[in-house]
Design a protein around this motif. Structure first.
Motif, mmCIF file in Angstrom:
data_model
loop_
_atom_site.group_PDB
_atom_site.id
_atom_site.type_symbol
_atom_site.label_atom_id
_atom_site.label_comp_id
_atom_site.label_asym_id
_atom_site.label_seq_id
_atom_site.Cartn_x
_atom_site.Cartn_y
_atom_site.Cartn_z
ATOM 1 N N CYS A 49 0.802 -1.246 -0.003
ATOM 2 C CA CYS A 49 0.081 0.105 0.071
ATOM 3 C C CYS A 49 0.936 1.231 -0.109
ATOM 4 O O CYS A 49 0.621 2.256 -0.700
ATOM 5 N N CYS A 50 2.047 1.382 0.853
ATOM 6 C CA CYS A 50 2.936 2.295 0.894
ATOM 7 C C CYS A 50 3.678 2.606 -0.700
ATOM 8 O O CYS A 50 3.638 3.914 -0.918
ATOM 9 N N THR A 51 4.041 1.460 -1.231
ATOM 10 C CA THR A 51 4.528 1.695 -2.590
ATOM 11 C C THR A 51 3.518 2.146 -3.626
ATOM 12 O O THR A 51 3.574 2.920 -4.491
ATOM 13 N N SER A 52 2.286 1.592 -3.384
ATOM 14 C CA SER A 52 1.332 2.114 -4.409
ATOM 15 C C SER A 52 0.691 3.511 -4.236
ATOM 16 O O SER A 52 0.837 4.411 -5.014
ATOM 17 N N LEU A 53 0.671 4.253 -2.831
ATOM 18 C CA LEU A 53 0.563 5.251 -2.382
ATOM 19 C C LEU A 53 1.670 6.268 -3.049
ATOM 20 O O LEU A 53 1.380 7.252 -3.246
ATOM 21 N N SER A 54 2.874 6.034 -2.853
ATOM 22 C CA SER A 54 4.211 6.682 -3.355
ATOM 23 C C SER A 54 4.212 6.830 -4.666
ATOM 24 O O SER A 54 4.295 7.984 -5.375
ATOM 25 N N THR A 55 3.811 5.987 -5.603
ATOM 26 C CA THR A 55 3.521 5.647 -7.094
ATOM 27 C C THR A 55 2.547 6.856 -7.391
ATOM 28 O O THR A 55 2.596 7.754 -8.353
ATOM 29 N N LEU A 56 1.320 6.749 -6.919
ATOM 30 C CA LEU A 56 0.218 7.608 -7.125
ATOM 31 C C LEU A 56 0.525 9.116 -6.765
ATOM 32 O O LEU A 56 0.269 9.895 -7.756
ATOM 33 N N LEU A 57 1.369 9.433 -5.710
ATOM 34 C CA LEU A 57 1.624 10.664 -5.400
ATOM 35 C C LEU A 57 2.768 11.239 -6.412
ATOM 36 O O LEU A 57 2.573 12.345 -6.618
ATOM 37 N N THR A 58 3.766 10.519 -6.621
ATOM 38 C CA THR A 58 4.843 10.662 -7.799
ATOM 39 C C THR A 58 4.250 11.222 -8.952
ATOM 40 O O THR A 58 4.307 12.192 -9.621
ATOM 41 N N ASP A 59 3.194 10.368 -9.202
ATOM 42 C CA ASP A 59 2.419 10.519 -10.750
ATOM 43 C C ASP A 59 1.392 12.116 -10.642
ATOM 44 O O ASP A 59 1.681 12.599 -11.415
ATOM 45 N N LEU A 60 1.072 12.093 -9.569
ATOM 46 C CA LEU A 60 0.083 13.433 -9.372
ATOM 47 C C LEU A 60 1.078 14.577 -9.340
ATOM 48 O O LEU A 60 1.040 15.717 -10.011
ATOM 49 N N LEU A 61 2.206 14.503 -8.775
ATOM 50 C CA LEU A 61 3.019 15.621 -8.585
ATOM 51 C C LEU A 61 3.627 15.894 -9.898
ATOM 52 O O LEU A 61 3.982 17.035 -10.366
ATOM 53 N N ASP A 62 4.312 14.897 -10.807
ATOM 54 C CA ASP A 62 4.893 14.787 -11.906
ATOM 55 C C ASP A 62 3.792 15.611 -13.009
ATOM 56 O O ASP A 62 4.134 16.509 -13.692
ATOM 57 N N PHE A 63 2.503 15.201 -13.067
ATOM 58 C CA PHE A 63 1.472 15.829 -14.024
ATOM 59 C C PHE A 63 1.378 17.216 -13.416
ATOM 60 O O PHE A 63 1.211 18.215 -14.286
ATOM 61 N N SER A 64 1.439 17.436 -12.140
ATOM 62 C CA SER A 64 1.135 18.920 -11.708
ATOM 63 C C SER A 64 2.327 19.711 -12.108
ATOM 64 O O SER A 64 2.228 20.796 -12.686
ATOM 65 N N LYS A 65 3.590 19.206 -12.205
ATOM 66 C CA LYS A 65 4.724 19.891 -12.656
ATOM 67 C C LYS A 65 4.652 20.004 -14.174
ATOM 68 O O LYS A 65 5.013 21.155 -14.892
ATOM 69 N N LEU A 66 4.174 19.151 -14.700
ATOM 70 C CA LEU A 66 3.897 19.326 -16.339
ATOM 71 C C LEU A 66 2.930 20.367 -16.662
ATOM 72 O O LEU A 66 3.378 21.355 -17.346
#
Length: 189
Positions: A49-66
């Protein structure tokens, strides 16, 4: 304007958002070595669950940066077939662990070159593969490179249950909204 402000906020807040998640991952790791053998499966689920949450957060932040313009793509030329083959090797271990098959079909395009941001493309295809493997319980996943409608397409197919029609309508609605705002760009490589 509000959407851009939200994207900039998330892009700048990424460090603060990642800190508690990193701490949680460290605590799970410590717990994993101290736990009784009969509870290890439960800790493994918490770790997943921690790994999945980390991946989702990274994706959200990466898209926000884009979206906010903070990330600029770094284009380079590389072979698509080699990239996809390497991704099958990486995700093959996940598939095998779940008893699934992952197949690669290059359809005669193994030597195709593209010019794009390799990291962003790897992230996008990797997200599709991870999602397909997570939501598939039997059968497998196909990663394909195809030529259609005058362009090359990377496709990920799986034998999972799919999206409920009501959820599909919401996704279509979101894409239509993004497209009307000019932020959705479709097409091949």
């Amino acid at each position: 304007s509000a959407n851009n402000a939200k994207s900039r906020f998330l892009a700048f807040a990424s460090h603060d958002l990642r800190q508690p998640l990193s701490a949680l991952s460290l605590f799970v790791h410590v717990l994993k070595v101290r736990i009784e053998p009969e509870n290890r499966e439960l800790v493994s689920h918490v770790e997943a669950c921690c790994t999945s949450l980390s991946t989702l957060l990274t994706d959200l932040l990466d898209f926000s940066k884009l979206d906010s313009g903070l990330v600029k793509p770094h284009r380079s030329s590389f072979g698509v077939g080699a990239l996809l083959s390497g991704m099958c090797d990486v995700y093959g271990a996940v598939a095998a662990h779940k008893g699934l098959q992952i197949r690669l079909r290059l359809g005669g395009h193994a030597t195709l070159l593209t010019r794009t941001d390799r990291g962003l493309l790897t992230r996008m295809v990797g997200n599709f593969l991870a999602n397909a493997l997570e939501h598939t319980s039997a059968g497998g996943v196909l990663l394909a490179l195809r030529y259609r409608q005058g362009a090359h397409w990377i496709e990920v197919w799986d034998s999972g249950a799919g999206i409920h029609p009501k959820q599909s309508a919401l996704i279509d609605q979101e894409f239509a909204l993004q497209s009307s705002e000019g932020t959705l760009h479709g097409g091949g490589l």
